[in-house]
Design a protein around this motif. Structure first.
Motif, PDB file in Angstrom:
ATOM      1  N   UNK A  53      -1.128  -1.976  -0.006  1.00  0.00           N
ATOM      2  CA  UNK A  53      -2.288  -1.187  -0.424  1.00  0.00           C
ATOM      3  C   UNK A  53      -1.952   0.297  -0.476  1.00  0.00           C
ATOM      4  N   UNK A  54      -1.301   0.797   0.561  1.00  0.00           N
ATOM      5  CA  UNK A  54      -0.945   2.220   0.576  1.00  0.00           C
ATOM      6  C   UNK A  54      -0.025   2.565  -0.588  1.00  0.00           C
ATOM      7  N   UNK A  55       0.931   1.699  -0.859  1.00  0.00           N
ATOM      8  CA  UNK A  55       1.879   1.958  -1.947  1.00  0.00           C
ATOM      9  C   UNK A  55       1.162   1.930  -3.298  1.00  0.00           C
ATOM     10  N   UNK A  56       0.319   0.927  -3.508  1.00  0.00           N
ATOM     11  CA  UNK A  56      -0.398   0.818  -4.771  1.00  0.00           C
ATOM     12  C   UNK A  56      -1.356   1.993  -4.967  1.00  0.00           C
ATOM     13  N   UNK A  57      -1.960   2.472  -3.894  1.00  0.00           N
ATOM     14  CA  UNK A  57      -2.882   3.598  -4.005  1.00  0.00           C
ATOM     15  C   UNK A  57      -2.184   4.853  -4.514  1.00  0.00           C
ATOM     16  N   UNK A 182      -5.440  12.644   0.416  1.00  0.00           N
ATOM     17  CA  UNK A 182      -4.239  12.951  -0.356  1.00  0.00           C
ATOM     18  C   UNK A 182      -3.630  11.697  -0.972  1.00  0.00           C
ATOM     19  N   UNK A 183      -3.698  10.577  -0.260  1.00  0.00           N
ATOM     20  CA  UNK A 183      -3.173   9.322  -0.800  1.00  0.00           C
ATOM     21  C   UNK A 183      -3.912   8.955  -2.080  1.00  0.00           C
ATOM     22  N   UNK A 184      -5.239   9.020  -2.031  1.00  0.00           N
ATOM     23  CA  UNK A 184      -6.036   8.721  -3.226  1.00  0.00           C
ATOM     24  C   UNK A 184      -5.778   9.753  -4.325  1.00  0.00           C
ATOM     25  N   UNK A 237       6.984 -16.903  -1.040  1.00  0.00           N
ATOM     26  CA  UNK A 237       5.961 -16.287  -1.882  1.00  0.00           C
ATOM     27  C   UNK A 237       5.289 -15.074  -1.238  1.00  0.00           C
ATOM     28  N   UNK A 238       5.834 -14.595  -0.100  1.00  0.00           N
ATOM     29  CA  UNK A 238       5.165 -13.521   0.620  1.00  0.00           C
ATOM     30  C   UNK A 238       4.952 -12.279  -0.239  1.00  0.00           C
ATOM     31  N   UNK A 239       5.965 -11.905  -1.011  1.00  0.00           N
ATOM     32  CA  UNK A 239       5.838 -10.715  -1.855  1.00  0.00           C
ATOM     33  C   UNK A 239       4.701 -10.869  -2.849  1.00  0.00           C
ATOM     34  N   UNK A 240       4.672 -11.998  -3.545  1.00  0.00           N
ATOM     35  CA  UNK A 240       3.630 -12.214  -4.555  1.00  0.00           C
ATOM     36  C   UNK A 240       2.258 -12.325  -3.904  1.00  0.00           C
ATOM     37  N   UNK A 241       2.213 -12.916  -2.711  1.00  0.00           N
ATOM     38  CA  UNK A 241       0.945 -13.014  -2.002  1.00  0.00           C
ATOM     39  C   UNK A 241       0.415 -11.634  -1.641  1.00  0.00           C
ATOM     40  N   UNK A 242       1.304 -10.739  -1.218  1.00  0.00           N
ATOM     41  CA  UNK A 242       0.855  -9.395  -0.823  1.00  0.00           C
ATOM     42  C   UNK A 242       0.280  -8.640  -2.014  1.00  0.00           C
ATOM     43  N   UNK A 243       0.948  -8.749  -3.164  1.00  0.00           N
ATOM     44  CA  UNK A 243       0.449  -8.069  -4.362  1.00  0.00           C
ATOM     45  C   UNK A 243      -0.849  -8.703  -4.826  1.00  0.00           C
ATOM     46  N   UNK A 250      -9.293  -5.569  -5.001  1.00  0.00           N
ATOM     47  CA  UNK A 250      -9.838  -4.390  -5.647  1.00  0.00           C
ATOM     48  C   UNK A 250      -8.936  -3.176  -5.648  1.00  0.00           C
ATOM     49  N   UNK A 251      -7.686  -3.318  -5.175  1.00  0.00           N
ATOM     50  CA  UNK A 251      -6.744  -2.198  -5.202  1.00  0.00           C
ATOM     51  C   UNK A 251      -6.116  -2.118  -6.587  1.00  0.00           C
ATOM     52  N   UNK A 252      -6.227  -0.969  -7.221  1.00  0.00           N
ATOM     53  CA  UNK A 252      -5.760  -0.825  -8.597  1.00  0.00           C
ATOM     54  C   UNK A 252      -4.250  -0.699  -8.665  1.00  0.00           C
ATOM     55  N   UNK A 253      -3.650  -1.379  -9.616  1.00  0.00           N
ATOM     56  CA  UNK A 253      -2.217  -1.255  -9.861  1.00  0.00           C
ATOM     57  C   UNK A 253      -1.860   0.110 -10.439  1.00  0.00           C
ATOM     58  N   UNK A 254      -2.857   0.834 -10.919  1.00  0.00           N
ATOM     59  CA  UNK A 254      -2.631   2.141 -11.521  1.00  0.00           C
ATOM     60  C   UNK A 254      -2.808   3.277 -10.507  1.00  0.00           C
ATOM     61  N   UNK A 255      -3.192   2.938  -9.289  1.00  0.00           N
ATOM     62  CA  UNK A 255      -3.290   3.934  -8.239  1.00  0.00           C
ATOM     63  C   UNK A 255      -4.661   4.559  -8.108  1.00  0.00           C
TER      64      UNK A 255
END
Length: 334
Positions: A53-57, A182-184, A237-243, A250-255
Motif C-alpha cells: 500500500x505504501x509503495x503504491x501510494x 507527503x506520501x499521498x 502467489x504471495x506477490x500477486x495476492x499482495x497486489x 481501493x489503493x490506486x495503481x497510479x498513486x
C-alpha cells in the motif's frame, strides 16, 4: 450535501457476501478450525498488502516482496543457530529494511523504473538463500522462535495481533502525520509536491523500507509456523495476492489514493477466496486464474475511477475560468 460512502464499506460488504456464499456451499468453511487457518494464512497476505500500500501510494510497485519472505525467513533461521530468537527477529527485520532502502534509493536517485528495480531485487533476494544453504532447508535452532507464529493471546493468534498492531500504527502514520500527507502528495503529483518542499526521496525510500519490513514480518511468520527456513518460501502467489489485496481494497495503481483499512479488507477478501476454494475442493491451478481476474477487475475499476476524477477536475477548471472575475456565492475568496 451528499456524503460519499467510503470504499471500505463496499469492500466489507463483498467480504461478508463471499463468506456467506462459501458457508452455504461448504459447512466446513464456517468451522472455527477453518477460521483460524484462514486468519493465519491471511496474516502473511495482510502484511504484504500493508507494505504494498505504501509503495503504491507513491506511484510505485514492489515485486520483491515474495523473495524477501524467503530471504528474511532464512536469515532468521540461520541466526537462531548462533543467537537467541529475538536477535534473529531483529536480523530479519534489518535485512527487510535493507532490501527496501536499496529499492527506494535506486528508484529515486538513479531515476530507474520501479518495475525493473524491484524485479531485479526479486531475483537477487531469491538467489541469496539458495546460495547460503545450497538450496537446503534450515531447522530453527531456538524453540522460543515459535512465539511469533504459533502462540496466541486470549485465543487470538499472534500473527493476527501483529497485523492489527501494524495496521493501527500505519493508519495513524498516514492519517495524522506530516509524513502521511507527503506520501499521498508524492503519489498524487510528484512535481507539485516537490515544488511544495516535500522531500520526495525520503518519502519514496521510506515507503519501500516499510514494504521491506512487512515482507520480513511475513518471512518471520512463515518460518515460525514451520520452525524451518525454506529457501523457496514466498515463491508462490504471495506477490500477486499482495497486489490484488491492495488494489481490490481501493489503493490506486497510479498513486495518491487508498487507505490501510481498505488494503486490510482486500487482504481478508483474497484470503477468504483462496481459503474457500481450498475448502470447496477447487484445484490449486484454478486459484491464480481467479486472483488474476480479481486483479484485472480492480485495475479496470481503478482506471475508470481515475478517468471520472480527471473528467470532473477538468470540468471544474473549465467552469472556474468562466467565473474568475465573479466568484460564486459562498465560495471562499483570497
Amino acid at each position: 450535501m451528499r456524503r460519499r460512502i467510503p470504499n471500505e464499506v463496499g469492500i466489507a460488504a463483498v467480504v461478508l457476501l463471499v463468506a456467506a456464499v462459501l458457508s452455504i456451499i461448504s459447512p466446513n468453511f464456517r468451522t472455527l478450525e477453518n477460521a483460524q487457518v484462514l486468519l493465519l494464512n491471511g496474516a502473511v497476505i495482510a502484511f504484504l498488502a500493508l507494505g504494498q500500500t505504501f509503495v503504491l501510494l507513491t506511484g510505485g510497485i514492489d515485486l520483491s516482496t515474495g523473495s524477501n519472505i524467503a530471504l528474511t525467513g532464512m536469515v532468521a533461521a540461520l541466526t537462531t543457530l548462533v543467537a537467541p530468537w529475538w536477535v534473529a527477529v531483529l536480523a530479519a527485520l534489518a535485512v527487510g529494511i535493507l532490501v527496501g532502502v536499496v529499492n527506494g534509493s535506486l528508484i529515486y536517485y538513479l531515476k530507474l523504473p520501479p518495475f525493473i528495480v524491484t524485479f531485479a531485487t526479486f531475483g537477487v533476494a531469491a538467489s541469496i538463500p539458495l546460495i547460503l544453504t545450497g538450496a537446503s532447508s534450515v531447522n530453527v535452532g531456538d524453540r522460543f522462535f515459535a512465539i511469533i507464529g504459533r502462540s496466541s493471546v486470549f485465543g487470538i493468534p499472534m500473527p493476527v495481533l501483529l497485523v492489527a498492531v501494524a495496521a493501527i500504527a500505519f493508519s495513524i502514520l498516514l492519517r495524522f502525520t506530516a509524513t502521511g500527507v507527503h506520501v499521498y502528495a508524492v503519489g498524487g503529483n510528484a512535481e507539485t509536491s516537490r515544488l511544495a518542499g516535500v522531500r520526495s526521496g525520503r518519502v519514496i525510500v521510506l515507503a519501500y523500507a516499510l514494504s521491506g519490513v512487512c515482507a520480513a514480518m511475513g518471512g518471520l511468520i512463515v518460518t515460525s509456523r514451520l520452525m524451518v527456513g525454506y529457501p523457496s518460501a514466498g515463491s508462490g502467489n504471495e506477490l500477486f495476492y499482495s497486489i490484488a489485496a491492495a488494489v481490490v481494497g481501493g489503493v490506486s495503481l497510479f498513486g495518491g489514493i487508498g487507505s490501510i483499512g481498505g488494503a486490510l479488507l482486500g487482504a481478508v477478501l483474497i484470503a477468504t477466496v483462496s481459503n474457500g476454494m481450498n475448502v470447496v475442493g477447487v484445484q490449486s491451478y484454478w486459484q491464480p486464474l481467479v486472483i488474476g481476474v480479481i486483479i484485472l477487475v480492480g485495475v479496470v475499476l481503478d482506471t475508470h475511477r481515475r478517468s471520472l476524477s480527471l473528467g470532473s477536475l477538468f470540468k471544474h477548471f473549465g467552469k472556474g475560468t468562466a467565473v474568475d472575475a465573479a466568484p460564486r456565492q459562498g465560495a471562499p475568496t483570497a
